[in-house]
Design a protein around this motif. Structure first.
Motif, PDB file in Angstrom:
ATOM      1  N   ARG A 118       5.242   3.423   3.328  1.00  0.00           N
ATOM      2  CA  ARG A 118       5.292   2.238   2.480  1.00  0.00           C
ATOM      3  C   ARG A 118       5.858   1.043   3.264  1.00  0.00           C
ATOM      4  O   ARG A 118       5.354  -0.066   3.169  1.00  0.00           O
ATOM      5  CB  ARG A 118       6.158   2.515   1.254  1.00  0.00           C
ATOM      6  CG  ARG A 118       6.326   1.314   0.381  1.00  0.00           C
ATOM      7  CD  ARG A 118       6.381   1.668  -1.065  1.00  0.00           C
ATOM      8  NE  ARG A 118       7.571   2.427  -1.391  1.00  0.00           N
ATOM      9  CZ  ARG A 118       7.880   2.828  -2.633  1.00  0.00           C
ATOM     10  NH1 ARG A 118       7.090   2.542  -3.622  1.00  0.00           N
ATOM     11  NH2 ARG A 118       8.968   3.506  -2.862  1.00  0.00           N
ATOM     12  N   ARG A 119       6.918   1.340   4.048  1.00  0.00           N
ATOM     13  CA  ARG A 119       7.511   0.278   4.879  1.00  0.00           C
ATOM     14  C   ARG A 119       6.458  -0.283   5.826  1.00  0.00           C
ATOM     15  O   ARG A 119       6.291  -1.490   5.970  1.00  0.00           O
ATOM     16  CB  ARG A 119       8.698   0.879   5.651  1.00  0.00           C
ATOM     17  CG  ARG A 119       9.421  -0.022   6.592  1.00  0.00           C
ATOM     18  CD  ARG A 119      10.317  -0.995   5.897  1.00  0.00           C
ATOM     19  NE  ARG A 119       9.689  -2.300   5.801  1.00  0.00           N
ATOM     20  CZ  ARG A 119       9.812  -3.118   4.774  1.00  0.00           C
ATOM     21  NH1 ARG A 119      10.553  -2.773   3.755  1.00  0.00           N
ATOM     22  NH2 ARG A 119       9.219  -4.272   4.768  1.00  0.00           N
ATOM     23  N   ASP A 179       4.949  -4.025   6.018  1.00  0.00           N
ATOM     24  CA  ASP A 179       5.044  -4.812   7.251  1.00  0.00           C
ATOM     25  C   ASP A 179       3.670  -5.325   7.666  1.00  0.00           C
ATOM     26  O   ASP A 179       3.510  -6.488   8.035  1.00  0.00           O
ATOM     27  CB  ASP A 179       5.646  -3.966   8.383  1.00  0.00           C
ATOM     28  CG  ASP A 179       7.137  -3.761   8.193  1.00  0.00           C
ATOM     29  OD1 ASP A 179       7.725  -4.469   7.338  1.00  0.00           O
ATOM     30  OD2 ASP A 179       7.716  -2.897   8.876  1.00  0.00           O
ATOM     31  N   GLU A 194      10.216  11.312   2.427  1.00  0.00           N
ATOM     32  CA  GLU A 194      10.621  10.489   3.572  1.00  0.00           C
ATOM     33  C   GLU A 194       9.391   9.839   4.201  1.00  0.00           C
ATOM     34  O   GLU A 194       9.392   8.651   4.528  1.00  0.00           O
ATOM     35  CB  GLU A 194      11.338  11.347   4.617  1.00  0.00           C
ATOM     36  CG  GLU A 194      12.734  11.772   4.190  1.00  0.00           C
ATOM     37  CD  GLU A 194      13.315  12.827   5.098  1.00  0.00           C
ATOM     38  OE1 GLU A 194      12.924  12.900   6.276  1.00  0.00           O
ATOM     39  OE2 GLU A 194      14.181  13.600   4.625  1.00  0.00           O
ATOM     40  N   GLU A 195       8.370  10.655   4.348  1.00  0.00           N
ATOM     41  CA  GLU A 195       7.135  10.162   4.946  1.00  0.00           C
ATOM     42  C   GLU A 195       6.541   9.036   4.086  1.00  0.00           C
ATOM     43  O   GLU A 195       6.095   8.017   4.604  1.00  0.00           O
ATOM     44  CB  GLU A 195       6.149  11.331   5.060  1.00  0.00           C
ATOM     45  CG  GLU A 195       5.198  11.240   6.209  1.00  0.00           C
ATOM     46  CD  GLU A 195       5.880  11.377   7.556  1.00  0.00           C
ATOM     47  OE1 GLU A 195       5.492  10.624   8.458  1.00  0.00           O
ATOM     48  OE2 GLU A 195       6.794  12.209   7.704  1.00  0.00           O
ATOM     49  N   VAL A 196       6.562   9.216   2.767  1.00  0.00           N
ATOM     50  CA  VAL A 196       6.045   8.192   1.846  1.00  0.00           C
ATOM     51  C   VAL A 196       6.814   6.887   2.039  1.00  0.00           C
ATOM     52  O   VAL A 196       6.227   5.806   2.129  1.00  0.00           O
ATOM     53  CB  VAL A 196       6.171   8.669   0.383  1.00  0.00           C
ATOM     54  CG1 VAL A 196       5.949   7.511  -0.578  1.00  0.00           C
ATOM     55  CG2 VAL A 196       5.171   9.769   0.091  1.00  0.00           C
ATOM     56  N   ALA A 197       8.160   6.999   2.135  1.00  0.00           N
ATOM     57  CA  ALA A 197       8.982   5.797   2.292  1.00  0.00           C
ATOM     58  C   ALA A 197       8.660   5.084   3.601  1.00  0.00           C
ATOM     59  O   ALA A 197       8.552   3.853   3.648  1.00  0.00           O
ATOM     60  CB  ALA A 197      10.458   6.175   2.228  1.00  0.00           C
ATOM     61  N   LEU A 198       8.495   5.865   4.675  1.00  0.00           N
ATOM     62  CA  LEU A 198       8.201   5.263   5.981  1.00  0.00           C
ATOM     63  C   LEU A 198       6.825   4.598   5.956  1.00  0.00           C
ATOM     64  O   LEU A 198       6.649   3.487   6.467  1.00  0.00           O
ATOM     65  CB  LEU A 198       8.245   6.323   7.082  1.00  0.00           C
ATOM     66  CG  LEU A 198       9.644   6.821   7.459  1.00  0.00           C
ATOM     67  CD1 LEU A 198       9.555   7.994   8.420  1.00  0.00           C
ATOM     68  CD2 LEU A 198      10.466   5.701   8.086  1.00  0.00           C
TER      69      LEU A 198
END
Lengths: 127, 226
Positions: A107-108, A112, A101-105
């Protein structure tokens, strides 16, 4: 117990010790589990070399048929280890999920930031 | 917020429909649960904010990730719907309206008494749902007709709660309900209709579905984490 049976079980215990040692040295098995299995194989060795130990403990606990005591102890031990593994596995799974989850956040956020920078370049604004 | 796993054929349409159905500022977040297809690309092209999990971790993890994002962006309301087009975007305002009138968590129910045509499911699934409803009513005192609905809206307290405490298994939205009820949040159901799946594959069927139902029901009953 016949001499042959003793020799065979002692050999078996020795093989287990060898495997554990090898796994610890090259297989990357953690020392926590290494210790657990080393202790187990030592108990196996002792029981193989001196089966009287089991009889003594059996007498002491009032168990008529000693082999059943050995089986019960082994089964109980395996059960406890498995339950501990289930717990450890759940915990690792949960940690991996949070990590992902942390990786996905992250990456976002990175994407950005990157697109923000591109916009800045386009407008010619710099600090 | 749209959790999606290999839904490239439908996710773009769903995003467009959500945008059309909502007035005011809205951010459409697609949580791509490690899809092998071009779900992420399609969603980004359709104007969605894409959160991409590196590997497939299941519906529960995708949901929690979405809630964490929503909490970090301080959304006033969050709404979850499926990426396969089964949930009808024009019903979003009804769910949000229920949120505005005081409910912290609003579920779109396919089996609500006010539904014109109740949704048809297999007998096994219906029985499983009844059992789950009963356990939730018994444990948490909340009567729900469709606790496994994946179409829900919630207010900020609920988003924050879920971002921290939602367990991560499939069907764990059930546990989410249980957690929300325990935290004293107001839960409400709103009738919705369900369109047939437009594409993609169901997350679980057969024995796996039975297993997930049993596991989730037991977890609700025990009241722990999954």
């Amino acid at each position: 117990m016949s001499l042959t049976a003793r020799i065979v079980s002692a050999l078996l215990a020795a093989v287990v010790v060898a495997i554990i040692l090898k796994l610890q040295r090259r297989g990357g098995m953690g020392s926590k589990y290494g210790l657990l299995w080393m202790a187990t194989s030592v108990v196996m060795l002792v029981l193989a070399a001196a089966p009287d130990v089991a009889d003594t403990v059996g007498d002491w606990l009032g168990v008529e048929y000693t082999p059943s005591l050995v089986f019960m102890a082994a089964l109980g031990f395996v059960l406890i280890v498995l339950v501990q593994y289930s717990w450890e596995l759940s915990r690792s799974e949960q940690r991996i999920q949070v990590l992902m989850e942390e990786v996905a956040l992250l990456r976002r956020e990175l994407e950005d930031l990157r697109s923000g920078e591109e916009l800045d370049d386009g407008s010619g604004v710099s600090e | 917020m749209i959790p999606a796993y290999n839904e490239e054929s439908t996710v773009g349409t769903v995003i467009a429909e959500v945008r059309r159905a909502c007035s005011g500022p809205v951010e459409v977040v697609v949580v791509d649960d490690g899809s092998d297809d071009s779900t992420a690309k399609t969603a980004a092209a359709a104007g969605g904010t894409v959160l991409r999990l590196p590997v497939n971790l299941g519906y529960g993890v995708a949901l929690r990730l979405g809630f964490r994002y929503a909490a970090s962006r301080q959304w006033d309301h969050a709404l979850v719907l499926d990426a396969d087009g089964q949930h009808i975007a024009t019903e979003i305002p009804a769910l949000l309206a229920a949120c505005h009138s005081g409910a912290d968590l609003v579920l779109g129910s396919r089996f609500h008494p006010d539904c014109p045509t109740p949704y048809q499911v297999s007998r096994t699934r219906r029985m499983a749902m009844r059992l789950v409803s009963r356990v939730i009513r018994h444990r948490r005192g909340v009567a729900l007709t469709d606790p496994t609905s994946g179409f829900w809206a919630m207010s900020r307290p609920c988003v924050e709660l879920f971002s921290k405490e939602l367990p991560s298994g499939y069907l764990d939205n059930l546990l989410g309900l249980s957690i929300a009820a325990r935290a004293g949040l107001a839960i409400k159901e709103v009738p919705v209709t369900m369109a047939p799946r437009q594409g993609g594959q169901p997350s679980a069927t057969g024995a796996a579905l039975v297993f997930h139902y049993l596991r989730a029901t037991l977890a609700v009953f025990i009241g722990g984490r999954s």
